[in-house]
Design a protein around this motif. Structure first.
Motif, PDB file in Angstrom:
ATOM      1  N   THR A  50       0.668  -1.293  -0.091  1.00  0.00           N
ATOM      2  CA  THR A  50      -0.090   0.158   0.153  1.00  0.00           C
ATOM      3  C   THR A  50       1.002   1.316   0.190  1.00  0.00           C
ATOM      4  O   THR A  50       1.820   1.365   0.581  1.00  0.00           O
ATOM      5  CB  THR A  50      -0.880   0.120   1.166  1.00  0.00           C
ATOM      6  N   PRO A  51       0.429   2.394  -0.540  1.00  0.00           N
ATOM      7  CA  PRO A  51       0.964   3.488  -0.526  1.00  0.00           C
ATOM      8  C   PRO A  51       0.089   4.477   0.611  1.00  0.00           C
ATOM      9  O   PRO A  51       0.135   5.734   0.970  1.00  0.00           O
ATOM     10  CB  PRO A  51       0.761   4.246  -1.768  1.00  0.00           C
ATOM     11  N   ASP A  52      -1.103   3.939   1.397  1.00  0.00           N
ATOM     12  CA  ASP A  52      -1.669   4.620   2.240  1.00  0.00           C
ATOM     13  C   ASP A  52      -1.373   4.136   3.738  1.00  0.00           C
ATOM     14  O   ASP A  52      -1.461   3.206   4.220  1.00  0.00           O
ATOM     15  CB  ASP A  52      -3.306   3.917   1.798  1.00  0.00           C
ATOM     16  N   THR A  53      -0.938   5.163   4.335  1.00  0.00           N
ATOM     17  CA  THR A  53      -0.488   5.017   5.434  1.00  0.00           C
ATOM     18  C   THR A  53      -1.770   4.685   6.589  1.00  0.00           C
ATOM     19  O   THR A  53      -1.181   3.888   7.584  1.00  0.00           O
ATOM     20  CB  THR A  53       0.121   6.201   6.303  1.00  0.00           C
ATOM     21  N   SER A  54      -2.783   4.987   6.373  1.00  0.00           N
ATOM     22  CA  SER A  54      -3.703   4.690   7.186  1.00  0.00           C
ATOM     23  C   SER A  54      -3.995   3.023   7.007  1.00  0.00           C
ATOM     24  O   SER A  54      -4.087   2.389   8.275  1.00  0.00           O
ATOM     25  CB  SER A  54      -5.200   5.077   6.991  1.00  0.00           C
ATOM     26  N   ILE A  55      -3.987   2.249   6.037  1.00  0.00           N
ATOM     27  CA  ILE A  55      -3.994   1.068   5.754  1.00  0.00           C
ATOM     28  C   ILE A  55      -2.561   0.478   6.364  1.00  0.00           C
ATOM     29  O   ILE A  55      -2.705  -0.772   7.227  1.00  0.00           O
ATOM     30  CB  ILE A  55      -4.167   0.446   4.409  1.00  0.00           C
ATOM     31  N   ALA A  56      -1.570   1.028   6.163  1.00  0.00           N
ATOM     32  CA  ALA A  56      -0.361   0.451   7.076  1.00  0.00           C
ATOM     33  C   ALA A  56      -0.586   0.376   8.538  1.00  0.00           C
ATOM     34  O   ALA A  56       0.056  -0.395   9.040  1.00  0.00           O
ATOM     35  CB  ALA A  56       0.838   1.367   6.598  1.00  0.00           C
ATOM     36  N   ALA A  66       3.565  -6.109   5.858  1.00  0.00           N
ATOM     37  CA  ALA A  66       3.171  -5.021   5.044  1.00  0.00           C
ATOM     38  C   ALA A  66       4.496  -4.432   3.908  1.00  0.00           C
ATOM     39  O   ALA A  66       5.448  -4.310   4.783  1.00  0.00           O
ATOM     40  CB  ALA A  66       2.582  -3.573   5.693  1.00  0.00           C
ATOM     41  N   VAL A  67       4.320  -3.911   2.897  1.00  0.00           N
ATOM     42  CA  VAL A  67       5.156  -3.137   2.087  1.00  0.00           C
ATOM     43  C   VAL A  67       4.495  -2.006   1.872  1.00  0.00           C
ATOM     44  O   VAL A  67       3.354  -1.991   1.225  1.00  0.00           O
ATOM     45  CB  VAL A  67       5.481  -3.789   0.710  1.00  0.00           C
ATOM     46  N   VAL A  68       4.945  -0.792   2.497  1.00  0.00           N
ATOM     47  CA  VAL A  68       4.389   0.509   2.419  1.00  0.00           C
ATOM     48  C   VAL A  68       5.432   1.292   1.747  1.00  0.00           C
ATOM     49  O   VAL A  68       6.400   1.584   1.613  1.00  0.00           O
ATOM     50  CB  VAL A  68       4.219   0.900   3.780  1.00  0.00           C
ATOM     51  N   PRO A  79       4.378   2.814  10.389  1.00  0.00           N
ATOM     52  CA  PRO A  79       3.777   2.319  11.586  1.00  0.00           C
ATOM     53  C   PRO A  79       5.017   1.669  12.274  1.00  0.00           C
ATOM     54  O   PRO A  79       5.996   1.472  11.818  1.00  0.00           O
ATOM     55  CB  PRO A  79       3.101   1.148  11.017  1.00  0.00           C
ATOM     56  N   TYR A  80       4.858   1.590  13.615  1.00  0.00           N
ATOM     57  CA  TYR A  80       5.923   1.218  14.405  1.00  0.00           C
ATOM     58  C   TYR A  80       6.015  -0.073  14.652  1.00  0.00           C
ATOM     59  O   TYR A  80       4.928  -0.848  14.754  1.00  0.00           O
ATOM     60  CB  TYR A  80       5.832   1.948  15.862  1.00  0.00           C
ATOM     61  N   CYS A  81       7.200  -0.896  14.445  1.00  0.00           N
ATOM     62  CA  CYS A  81       7.352  -2.077  14.714  1.00  0.00           C
ATOM     63  C   CYS A  81       6.372  -2.954  13.961  1.00  0.00           C
ATOM     64  O   CYS A  81       5.612  -4.003  14.481  1.00  0.00           O
ATOM     65  CB  CYS A  81       7.361  -2.859  16.176  1.00  0.00           C
ATOM     66  N   THR A  82       6.466  -2.946  12.864  1.00  0.00           N
ATOM     67  CA  THR A  82       5.402  -3.870  11.821  1.00  0.00           C
ATOM     68  C   THR A  82       6.055  -4.642  10.969  1.00  0.00           C
ATOM     69  O   THR A  82       7.104  -4.355  10.385  1.00  0.00           O
ATOM     70  CB  THR A  82       4.519  -2.787  11.013  1.00  0.00           C
ATOM     71  N   PRO A  83       5.666  -5.932  10.890  1.00  0.00           N
ATOM     72  CA  PRO A  83       6.656  -6.779   9.995  1.00  0.00           C
ATOM     73  C   PRO A  83       6.280  -6.412   8.635  1.00  0.00           C
ATOM     74  O   PRO A  83       5.152  -6.130   8.075  1.00  0.00           O
ATOM     75  CB  PRO A  83       5.989  -8.173  10.293  1.00  0.00           C
ATOM     76  N   GLY A  84       7.527  -6.368   7.912  1.00  0.00           N
ATOM     77  CA  GLY A  84       7.538  -5.599   6.481  1.00  0.00           C
ATOM     78  C   GLY A  84       8.394  -4.783   6.107  1.00  0.00           C
ATOM     79  O   GLY A  84       9.491  -4.789   6.758  1.00  0.00           O
TER      80      GLY A  84
END
Length: 135
Positions: A50-56, A66-68, A79-84
């Motif tokens: 996603t390019p959408d930080t809310s979805i991230a 996630a790949v943001v 987002p803090y400490c998210t796998p991706g």
């Protein structure tokens, strides 16, 4: 070879035609889920792109890998400490982002899935900007 995946391109109603065109070009499906449905999709997805930080941030809440993608200046919203992986464009729009680091991030996150160690960037936006870059 390409991985065996099912892709769903989601969008709000005002961007549905763009989402449908992207989905058609990628051989994917398009949908306009409501907010609760979007959360459920993110929670149960194997990974999010996603390019959408809310979805991230929703992905972060559910520990969904996630790949943001984002542009400079938005690193404070990672987002803090998210796998991706987080990938920042070098210019003011995402079309300045080279394809190679995006594909590499997608391959890594797809192969590691929920077993991928979270990327825990510093809380400071300045420190985050220095750690988030085209890889």
């Amino acid at each position: 070879s390409a991985p065996d995946v099912r892709v769903l391109v989601t969008s709000p109603p005002d961007e549905y035609e763009s989402a449908r065109r992207i989905a058609d070009a990628a051989g994917a499906a398009a949908a306009m889920p409501l907010l609760r449905e979007t959360f459920a999709l993110v929670a149960t997805a194997d990974m999010i792109f996603t390019p959408d930080t809310s979805i991230a941030h929703v992905a972060s809440a559910f520990a969904t890998p996630a790949v943001v993608m984002f542009v400079p200046g938005w690193s404070g919203f990672v987002p803090y400490c998210t796998p991706g992986r987080y990938i920042c464009a070098t210019g003011p729009t995402l079309d300045t982002l080279p394809v190679e680091p995006v594909v590499a991030a997608l391959d890594l996150v797809h192969s590691e899935g929920r077993g991928l160690e979270p990327e825990c960037l510093p809380f400071s936006a300045d420190a985050r900007q220095s750690r988030v870059a085209v890889r």
